[in-house]
Design a protein around this motif. Sequence first.
Motif, PDB file in Angstrom:
ATOM      1  N   ASN A  47       0.827  -1.235  -0.169  1.00 38.93           N
ATOM      2  CA  ASN A  47      -0.159  -0.035   0.220  1.00 38.93           C
ATOM      3  C   ASN A  47       0.649   1.547   0.221  1.00 38.93           C
ATOM      4  OD1 ASN A  47      -2.321  -0.717   0.364  1.00 38.93           O
ATOM      5  ND2 ASN A  47      -1.991  -2.222   1.603  1.00 38.93           N
ATOM      6  N   LYS A  48       2.114   0.677  -0.076  1.00 34.23           N
ATOM      7  CA  LYS A  48       2.993   1.673  -0.200  1.00 34.23           C
ATOM      8  C   LYS A  48       3.861   2.464  -1.026  1.00 34.23           C
ATOM      9  CE  LYS A  48       1.988   3.815   3.646  1.00 34.23           C
ATOM     10  NZ  LYS A  48       1.309   5.487   4.453  1.00 34.23           N
ATOM     11  N   PHE A  49       4.091   1.559  -1.530  1.00 38.11           N
ATOM     12  CA  PHE A  49       5.111   1.068  -2.930  1.00 38.11           C
ATOM     13  C   PHE A  49       4.514   0.375  -3.982  1.00 38.11           C
ATOM     14  CE2 PHE A  49       6.965   1.199   0.662  1.00 38.11           C
ATOM     15  CZ  PHE A  49       8.487   2.431   0.591  1.00 38.11           C
ATOM     16  N   ASN A  50       5.326   0.179  -4.835  1.00 37.92           N
ATOM     17  CA  ASN A  50       4.921  -0.519  -6.323  1.00 37.92           C
ATOM     18  C   ASN A  50       4.990  -2.324  -5.302  1.00 37.92           C
ATOM     19  OD1 ASN A  50       5.426  -2.262  -8.515  1.00 37.92           O
ATOM     20  ND2 ASN A  50       5.009  -0.646  -9.708  1.00 37.92           N
ATOM     21  N   LEU A  51       3.374  -2.489  -5.977  1.00 34.14           N
ATOM     22  CA  LEU A  51       3.077  -4.036  -5.403  1.00 34.14           C
ATOM     23  C   LEU A  51       4.524  -5.094  -6.358  1.00 34.14           C
ATOM     24  CD1 LEU A  51       1.295  -5.818  -4.798  1.00 34.14           C
ATOM     25  CD2 LEU A  51       0.123  -5.870  -7.195  1.00 34.14           C
ATOM     26  N   TYR A  52       3.843  -4.812  -7.689  1.00 32.83           N
ATOM     27  CA  TYR A  52       4.869  -6.098  -7.740  1.00 32.83           C
ATOM     28  C   TYR A  52       6.840  -5.989  -7.999  1.00 32.83           C
ATOM     29  CZ  TYR A  52       0.833  -7.576 -10.737  1.00 32.83           C
ATOM     30  OH  TYR A  52      -0.584  -7.927 -10.375  1.00 32.83           O
ATOM     31  N   LYS A  53       6.848  -4.947  -7.964  1.00 28.89           N
ATOM     32  CA  LYS A  53       8.769  -4.178  -6.997  1.00 28.89           C
ATOM     33  C   LYS A  53       8.493  -5.213  -5.922  1.00 28.89           C
ATOM     34  CE  LYS A  53      12.279  -0.957  -6.822  1.00 28.89           C
ATOM     35  NZ  LYS A  53      13.003  -0.124  -7.342  1.00 28.89           N
ATOM     36  N   THR A  54       7.788  -4.883  -4.996  1.00 33.59           N
ATOM     37  CA  THR A  54       7.730  -4.883  -3.702  1.00 33.59           C
ATOM     38  C   THR A  54       8.050  -6.721  -3.693  1.00 33.59           C
ATOM     39  OG1 THR A  54       6.696  -3.486  -2.793  1.00 33.59           O
ATOM     40  CG2 THR A  54       6.840  -5.379  -1.808  1.00 33.59           C
ATOM     41  N   LEU A  55       6.567  -7.698  -4.752  1.00 32.82           N
ATOM     42  CA  LEU A  55       7.012  -8.885  -4.432  1.00 32.82           C
ATOM     43  C   LEU A  55       8.372  -9.873  -5.508  1.00 32.82           C
ATOM     44  CD1 LEU A  55       3.103  -9.354  -5.806  1.00 32.82           C
ATOM     45  CD2 LEU A  55       3.945 -10.065  -3.605  1.00 32.82           C
ATOM     46  N   PHE A  56       8.501  -8.615  -6.285  1.00 28.88           N
ATOM     47  CA  PHE A  56      10.045  -9.472  -7.183  1.00 28.88           C
ATOM     48  C   PHE A  56      10.870  -9.076  -6.150  1.00 28.88           C
ATOM     49  CE2 PHE A  56      13.742  -7.696  -8.825  1.00 28.88           C
ATOM     50  CZ  PHE A  56      13.890  -9.003  -9.555  1.00 28.88           C
ATOM     51  N   LEU A  57      11.192  -8.558  -5.419  1.00 31.67           N
ATOM     52  CA  LEU A  57      12.140  -8.048  -4.526  1.00 31.67           C
ATOM     53  C   LEU A  57      12.136  -9.083  -3.569  1.00 31.67           C
ATOM     54  CD1 LEU A  57      12.924  -4.439  -4.602  1.00 31.67           C
ATOM     55  CD2 LEU A  57      14.046  -5.851  -5.721  1.00 31.67           C
ATOM     56  N   SER A  58      10.842  -8.581  -3.532  1.00 27.05           N
ATOM     57  CA  SER A  58      10.842 -10.149  -1.520  1.00 27.05           C
ATOM     58  C   SER A  58      11.058 -11.770  -2.252  1.00 27.05           C
ATOM     59  CB  SER A  58       9.290  -9.881  -0.488  1.00 27.05           C
ATOM     60  OG  SER A  58       8.529 -10.106  -1.761  1.00 27.05           O
TER      61      SER A  58
ATOM     62  N   TYR B 101       8.752  -9.675 -12.286  1.00 24.31           N
ATOM     63  CA  TYR B 101       9.884  -8.219 -12.784  1.00 24.31           C
ATOM     64  C   TYR B 101       8.665  -7.806 -14.207  1.00 24.31           C
ATOM     65  CZ  TYR B 101      13.934  -6.330 -14.854  1.00 24.31           C
ATOM     66  OH  TYR B 101      14.930  -5.088 -14.797  1.00 24.31           O
ATOM     67  N   TRP B 102       8.439  -8.928 -14.690  1.00 19.91           N
ATOM     68  CA  TRP B 102       8.369  -8.619 -15.718  1.00 19.91           C
ATOM     69  C   TRP B 102       6.718  -7.512 -15.858  1.00 19.91           C
ATOM     70  CZ3 TRP B 102       3.003 -10.189 -17.654  1.00 19.91           C
ATOM     71  CH2 TRP B 102       2.300  -9.409 -18.709  1.00 19.91           C
ATOM     72  N   GLN B 103       6.209  -7.629 -14.648  1.00 19.32           N
ATOM     73  CA  GLN B 103       4.999  -6.990 -14.472  1.00 19.32           C
ATOM     74  C   GLN B 103       5.798  -5.827 -13.330  1.00 19.32           C
ATOM     75  OE1 GLN B 103       1.782  -6.539 -14.632  1.00 19.32           O
ATOM     76  NE2 GLN B 103       1.004  -9.164 -14.874  1.00 19.32           N
ATOM     77  N   TYR B 104       6.528  -5.688 -12.760  1.00 15.23           N
ATOM     78  CA  TYR B 104       6.816  -4.709 -12.185  1.00 15.23           C
ATOM     79  C   TYR B 104       7.411  -3.480 -14.163  1.00 15.23           C
ATOM     80  CZ  TYR B 104      10.439  -1.431 -11.406  1.00 15.23           C
ATOM     81  OH  TYR B 104      11.120  -0.230 -10.818  1.00 15.23           O
ATOM     82  N   LEU B 105       7.891  -4.418 -14.288  1.00 13.43           N
ATOM     83  CA  LEU B 105       8.634  -3.089 -15.898  1.00 13.43           C
ATOM     84  C   LEU B 105       7.323  -2.307 -16.345  1.00 13.43           C
ATOM     85  CD1 LEU B 105      11.156  -4.892 -17.188  1.00 13.43           C
ATOM     86  CD2 LEU B 105      11.580  -3.293 -15.702  1.00 13.43           C
ATOM     87  N   ARG B 106       5.848  -3.433 -16.436  1.00  7.79           N
ATOM     88  CA  ARG B 106       4.741  -3.417 -17.151  1.00  7.79           C
ATOM     89  C   ARG B 106       4.757  -1.787 -16.124  1.00  7.79           C
ATOM     90  NH1 ARG B 106      -0.531  -4.324 -17.441  1.00  7.79           N
ATOM     91  NH2 ARG B 106      -0.053  -5.499 -15.341  1.00  7.79           N
ATOM     92  N   THR B 107       4.072  -1.804 -15.177  1.00  6.91           N
ATOM     93  CA  THR B 107       3.070  -1.361 -14.638  1.00  6.91           C
ATOM     94  C   THR B 107       4.287   0.038 -13.867  1.00  6.91           C
ATOM     95  OG1 THR B 107       4.093  -2.397 -12.318  1.00  6.91           O
ATOM     96  CG2 THR B 107       2.099  -2.786 -13.475  1.00  6.91           C
ATOM     97  N   SER B 108       5.641   0.048 -14.463  1.00  5.98           N
ATOM     98  CA  SER B 108       6.239   1.249 -14.024  1.00  5.98           C
ATOM     99  C   SER B 108       6.567   2.063 -14.615  1.00  5.98           C
ATOM    100  CB  SER B 108       7.420   0.575 -13.520  1.00  5.98           C
ATOM    101  OG  SER B 108       8.153   0.288 -14.361  1.00  5.98           O
ATOM    102  N   ARG B 109       6.502   1.521 -16.227  1.00  4.44           N
ATOM    103  CA  ARG B 109       6.020   2.635 -17.316  1.00  4.44           C
ATOM    104  C   ARG B 109       4.801   2.960 -17.274  1.00  4.44           C
ATOM    105  NH1 ARG B 109       7.982  -2.492 -20.521  1.00  4.44           N
ATOM    106  NH2 ARG B 109      10.538  -2.694 -20.102  1.00  4.44           N
ATOM    107  N   GLN B 110       3.235   2.655 -17.250  1.00  5.70           N
ATOM    108  CA  GLN B 110       2.386   3.296 -16.981  1.00  5.70           C
ATOM    109  C   GLN B 110       2.657   4.293 -16.423  1.00  5.70           C
ATOM    110  OE1 GLN B 110      -0.754  -0.161 -16.707  1.00  5.70           O
ATOM    111  NE2 GLN B 110       0.134  -0.971 -19.080  1.00  5.70           N
ATOM    112  N   ASN B 111       2.770   3.735 -15.355  1.00  3.98           N
ATOM    113  CA  ASN B 111       2.843   4.933 -13.656  1.00  3.98           C
ATOM    114  C   ASN B 111       3.697   5.884 -13.938  1.00  3.98           C
ATOM    115  OD1 ASN B 111       2.080   6.214 -11.273  1.00  3.98           O
ATOM    116  ND2 ASN B 111       2.366   4.670 -10.749  1.00  3.98           N
ATOM    117  N   ALA B 112       4.114   6.947 -13.955  1.00  2.00           N
ATOM    118  CA  ALA B 112       4.648   7.611 -14.571  1.00  2.00           C
ATOM    119  C   ALA B 112       4.975   8.819 -13.325  1.00  2.00           C
ATOM    120  CB  ALA B 112       5.060   8.507 -16.023  1.00  2.00           C
TER     121      ALA B 112
END
Length: 293
Positions: A27-38, A195-206
Motif C-alpha cells: 500500500n506504500k510502494f509498487n506492488l510488483y516491485k515489492t513482490l519481485f524483491l521479496s 519482474y515483467w509486471q513491475y516493468l510494465r506497471t512502472s512504465r504506465q505509472n509515470a
Amino acid sequence: MINSRYTAILATISNSFCDAVLDYAVNKFNLYKTLFLSALIASLFQSGLGLLTSITICASSLPYILLHAVFVLAGYICFALSLKYLPLGLVGLLEAGNLFLTFIIDSYLGYIHITSYFIINFLLFIFSVFLFVGNVITPANDTPKKINTIGFFWILASILFYVVSPYLVKIANSNGANEIAINLGYYILAIPYFYWQYLRTSRQNASPATYYRHWWNNLYLLSLIIGLLEGVYYIFETVSFVHDAPTIVMIIEQMRIFLIFLLSVWFKMDKFSFRKVIALVLGIISVTGICFS
C-alpha cells in the motif's frame, strides 16, 4: 524430523508477520516491485538452505511442481491484490473459508478420520472465527482502509487457487521431490513474472517516486523482511503439507487471524473487546485440541 503440527505453528507465526509487513509495503510502494524483491530474497534463502541440506527432484515430479507453482503464484497475486482493497484482518478472516473446502476434500480422500472429537474442535474454531468476524465488520470499527467490493473477488480467487496447493505438494513429494525443490519451482516461475509486471506497471505509472523520512519506510528493507519471513513460512508449510492432512495444517494456520489481531493491537491499529477476547480463547482451545487429536 520436527512434528508436522509444530512446523505448521512455526509457519503460522512467520506468515502472520510476513503478511503484516506485506500489507504495509504493497500500500506504500509498487506492488510488483515489492513482490519481485521479496521473492528474489526468499528464493536465495531457500537455495542456501538447499545447499546446506539437499535439493531432491525427479522427472516424474516436474509436472506437479510446475502446476503447484502456477496455482501458488495465482493465489499469491490475488491475495496481494486483495490487500489493496480490504483490511488485513478481514482478509485473514475470509481466508478461513478454505477450511470448508479442504475438510470436504480430505474426508473424501481419507486423509482425516472424522470423529466426534474432531468435529467438535472444528466447529468450535469456525464459531470463534464468526464471533471474531462480527466484531471486525461492525461500522463502528475504524480501519485504515475503506472496504472495496473488488477485494472480495480477489480473496475468493486466492482461496480457490490455494486450496489445490497442498494436494500438489503431496503428489510432487510422492514422486521424488523434496520441500525445497517444490518451493524453488514456484520461485523460478514467480520471479520473472513479478519482474515483467513491475516493468510494465512502472512504465504506465509515470508519477514520481515517494520518499519517506523514516528509515524503516524503505522498500528494500521491507522486501528483505518479507522475503526472509516468506522463505521460512514456505519451508515449514510445505513440510507440514507433506506429512499431515491439509485440513489439520490449515486449521492451525488460521491462528494467524488472532496473531494478526494481536499485532494490530500492538501497533495501536485495533482495540481489545470482550467479544474478541472470547473468540481468541475459543480459537486457541480448538486449535490446541486439533494439535493433540
